[in-house]
Scaffold this motif. Structure first.
Motif, PDB file in Angstrom:
ATOM      1  N   ASN A   1       3.539 -15.259  -5.273  1.00  0.00           N
ATOM      2  CA  ASN A   1       2.387 -15.186  -6.156  1.00  0.00           C
ATOM      3  C   ASN A   1       1.862 -13.753  -6.234  1.00  0.00           C
ATOM      4  OD1 ASN A   1       0.586 -14.733  -3.902  1.00  0.00           O
ATOM      5  ND2 ASN A   1       0.635 -16.939  -3.506  1.00  0.00           N
ATOM      6  N   ALA A   2       0.900 -13.548  -7.123  1.00  0.00           N
ATOM      7  CA  ALA A   2       0.388 -12.198  -7.371  1.00  0.00           C
ATOM      8  C   ALA A   2      -0.258 -11.596  -6.134  1.00  0.00           C
ATOM      9  CB  ALA A   2      -0.602 -12.226  -8.531  1.00  0.00           C
ATOM     10  N   VAL A   3      -0.953 -12.419  -5.340  1.00  0.00           N
ATOM     11  CA  VAL A   3      -1.602 -11.914  -4.123  1.00  0.00           C
ATOM     12  C   VAL A   3      -0.553 -11.408  -3.136  1.00  0.00           C
ATOM     13  CG1 VAL A   3      -2.991 -12.553  -2.116  1.00  0.00           C
ATOM     14  CG2 VAL A   3      -3.613 -13.407  -4.394  1.00  0.00           C
ATOM     15  N   GLN A   4       0.533 -12.151  -2.974  1.00  0.00           N
ATOM     16  CA  GLN A   4       1.598 -11.716  -2.069  1.00  0.00           C
ATOM     17  C   GLN A   4       2.213 -10.401  -2.534  1.00  0.00           C
ATOM     18  OE1 GLN A   4       3.876 -15.472  -2.193  1.00  0.00           O
ATOM     19  NE2 GLN A   4       3.766 -15.459   0.036  1.00  0.00           N
ATOM     20  N   GLU A   5       2.431 -10.285  -3.839  1.00  0.00           N
ATOM     21  CA  GLU A   5       3.007  -9.049  -4.368  1.00  0.00           C
ATOM     22  C   GLU A   5       2.087  -7.862  -4.103  1.00  0.00           C
ATOM     23  OE1 GLU A   5       4.099  -9.542  -8.450  1.00  0.00           O
ATOM     24  OE2 GLU A   5       5.196 -11.399  -8.066  1.00  0.00           O
ATOM     25  N   ASP A   6       0.785  -8.062  -4.294  1.00  0.00           N
ATOM     26  CA  ASP A   6      -0.170  -6.987  -4.001  1.00  0.00           C
ATOM     27  C   ASP A   6      -0.152  -6.630  -2.519  1.00  0.00           C
ATOM     28  OD1 ASP A   6      -1.009  -6.739  -6.601  1.00  0.00           O
ATOM     29  OD2 ASP A   6      -2.729  -8.064  -6.386  1.00  0.00           O
ATOM     30  N   ASN A   7      -0.103  -7.661  -1.663  1.00  0.00           N
ATOM     31  CA  ASN A   7      -0.121  -7.414  -0.217  1.00  0.00           C
ATOM     32  C   ASN A   7       1.101  -6.625   0.230  1.00  0.00           C
ATOM     33  OD1 ASN A   7      -2.539  -8.755   0.046  1.00  0.00           O
ATOM     34  ND2 ASN A   7      -1.628 -10.682   0.710  1.00  0.00           N
ATOM     35  N   ILE A   8       2.277  -6.996  -0.235  1.00  0.00           N
ATOM     36  CA  ILE A   8       3.491  -6.306   0.201  1.00  0.00           C
ATOM     37  C   ILE A   8       3.537  -4.898  -0.368  1.00  0.00           C
ATOM     38  CG2 ILE A   8       5.027  -7.030  -1.667  1.00  0.00           C
ATOM     39  CD1 ILE A   8       5.955  -6.945   2.058  1.00  0.00           C
ATOM     40  N   TRP A   9       2.958  -4.706  -1.553  1.00  0.00           N
ATOM     41  CA  TRP A   9       2.937  -3.372  -2.154  1.00  0.00           C
ATOM     42  C   TRP A   9       2.099  -2.411  -1.301  1.00  0.00           C
ATOM     43  CZ3 TRP A   9       5.577  -0.798  -5.684  1.00  0.00           C
ATOM     44  CH2 TRP A   9       5.052   0.394  -6.173  1.00  0.00           C
ATOM     45  N   GLN A  10       1.001  -2.932  -0.760  1.00  0.00           N
ATOM     46  CA  GLN A  10       0.092  -2.088   0.018  1.00  0.00           C
ATOM     47  C   GLN A  10       0.441  -2.048   1.505  1.00  0.00           C
ATOM     48  OE1 GLN A  10      -3.893  -3.500  -0.799  1.00  0.00           O
ATOM     49  NE2 GLN A  10      -3.504  -3.640  -2.998  1.00  0.00           N
ATOM     50  N   ALA A  11       1.366  -2.886   1.943  1.00  0.00           N
ATOM     51  CA  ALA A  11       1.665  -3.016   3.372  1.00  0.00           C
ATOM     52  C   ALA A  11       2.449  -1.824   3.906  1.00  0.00           C
ATOM     53  CB  ALA A  11       2.457  -4.303   3.614  1.00  0.00           C
ATOM     54  N   ARG A  12       2.480  -1.728   5.240  1.00  0.00           N
ATOM     55  CA  ARG A  12       3.277  -0.702   5.892  1.00  0.00           C
ATOM     56  C   ARG A  12       4.748  -1.104   5.893  1.00  0.00           C
ATOM     57  NH1 ARG A  12      -0.205   0.763  11.356  1.00  0.00           N
ATOM     58  NH2 ARG A  12      -2.087   1.564  10.281  1.00  0.00           N
ATOM     59  N   SER A  13       5.594  -0.126   6.151  1.00  0.00           N
ATOM     60  CA  SER A  13       7.029  -0.397   6.257  1.00  0.00           C
ATOM     61  C   SER A  13       7.289  -1.421   7.363  1.00  0.00           C
ATOM     62  CB  SER A  13       7.793   0.890   6.562  1.00  0.00           C
ATOM     63  OG  SER A  13       9.175   0.634   6.676  1.00  0.00           O
TER      64      SER A  13
END
Length: 413
Positions: free
Chosen positions: A256-268
């Motif tokens: 979902n969109a929230v997951q995509e945002d989270n992974i985009w902002q997450a650390r390696s």
């Protein structure tokens, strides 16, 4: 116009290879102008046609009127008609979805079912150029990706759209010339639905700015459809530099969109999961892996060669003094705390540290295999580094040569 519209549809069918003359095609027949025109045109072109009608029982007497109309029409034309009745309101209540979404799900599920039962090639739906413009605008308002801007395709699985190049005006003129009646859905003129607002308010406003707006939007959608295959070939995980590209990369994978945002902002090293896939962020790279992906144990080739027979060493192989290696050897997955002595070093090192140094991602680490001797000493972090133990000495007489049958790779999408 009558012959002109028929030729236009025939050209669309040929250009996009929608179906052949000897194919049985099913027409989704609502009774509206578009579907009636589609039925008449395909009959005029000589196709073997049967009709499908859905009664969703959402408009009371009007729904029954539509069913009566299509029954009469098909009887007059000598066309086989298949009708399905749905308790749409109950279905939507049970699944907590809108009436529009519920009707769509019921319709297309039945289409797939009847397609197999009737051994037909395709189901034709009557979307035309204005429907395409409405769809593109509707998707744009919702914040769509590239595929949403491409609108509806001429063919999508078993669904085909032969009227997609036709205008609503030409369709109605064609029917008037045939003196063919049709029925109107009163809900199409209600302003409370988003798509109706686009049809009744936004598109007329845009046409006042540019009378060719519907044609131009449809042409833009067609251009985007042609560009998508080129875009997809260039869309590699290490080339993703925007959230919109990330969305395209993982579309249809359950995120979902929230997951995509989270992974985009997450650390390696961060991983998100859907029901079917896992997505890893590795430095600036995104790696997608299906949960049911099968990872094969690497097959190892082993051969023993006399020292004097080797004139050069292959970098894809590892070499040991055969008489020093405790046999038998075996392959296993690496384990937490595994250590070995890397070639050229005297002290031991954690295998995990080696993989860190080599910048190996988490997915590959989960499937990193090692080759061990009979005492569980690691001889080879397969595909990465050999051990310094049992290395070839001046007095070595036989050399154990190890190599992979095929290069071992993580099978990611």
């Amino acid at each position: 116009m009558q012959d002109g519209l028929v030729k236009q549809v025939e050209g669309t069918i040929r250009k996009h290879h929608l179906f052949q003359k000897d194919s049985k095609v099913l027409v989704a027949l609502s009774g509206g102008a578009d579907s009636v025109a589609l039925l008449r045109i395909l009959l005029q072109l000589g196709y073997c046609v049967e009709a499908l009608h859905c009664n969703f029982h959402l408009r009371g007497a009007e729904s029954d009127r539509d069913e009566y109309f299509v029954r009469t029409l098909c009887q007059n034309l000598g066309i086989q008609l298949h009708i399905k009745h749905f308790n749409t309101r109950q279905y939507c209540a049970d699944h907590k979805i809108s009436l529009e979404m519920g009707a769509r799900e019921l319709r297309y599920a039945w289409f797939e079912e009847v397609l197999n039962d009737l051994e037909a090639l395709t189901i034709c739906v009557a979307h035309h150029r204005q429907d395409q413009a409405e769809t593109v605008l509707f998707n744009l308002i919702r914040g769509t990706g590239l595929r949403g801007l491409a609108g509806m395709h001429y063919q999508n699985g078993h669904i085909t759209r032969p009227l997609l190049d036709c205008t609503r005006e030409d369709i109605e003129e064609y029917l008037n010339q045939l003196q063919q009646e049709w029925v109107n859905d009163s809900t199409n003129y209600e302003h409370d639905a988003t798509r109706n607002k686009i049809r009744l308010e936004i598109l007329p406003l845009l046409k006042s700015i540019n009378p060719q707006v519907i044609k131009n939007i449809a042409r833009a959608a067609s251009h985007i459809q042609e560009a998508i295959p080129v875009y997809e070939r260039g869309l590699l995980p290490n080339h993703i530099n925007s959230k919109s590209e990330l969305h395209e990369y993982v579309r249809n994978c359950g995120f979902n969109a929230v997951q995509e945002d989270n992974i985009w902002q997450a650390r390696s090293g961060a991983i998100i999961e859907s029901k079917t896939h896992r997505l890893l962020k590795h430095n600036d790279q995104f790696i997608l892996q299906a949960k049911d992906e099968k990872i094969k144990t690497p097959e190892i080739n082993m051969r023993v060669i006399e020292r004097k027979q080797i004139t050069e060493f292959d970098q894809d192989c590892v070499y040991f003094d055969n008489q020093l290696v405790p046999q038998p050897t075996y392959v296993r997955l690496m384990q937490k705390g595994d250590r070995f002595v890397p070639f050229g070093m005297k002290g031991s090192k954690l295998v995990s540290d080696l993989l860190n140094d080599l910048k190996i991602n988490r997915f590959e680490r989960e499937h990193q295999y090692v080759l061990c001797d009979a005492s569980d000493t690691i001889l080879w972090v397969i595909g990465r580094r050999a051990s310094n133990l049992y290395k070839i000495q001046d007095e070595t007489k036989e050399i154990l040569v190890l190599s992979q049958s095929t290069k071992f790779e993580i099978l990611c999408e």
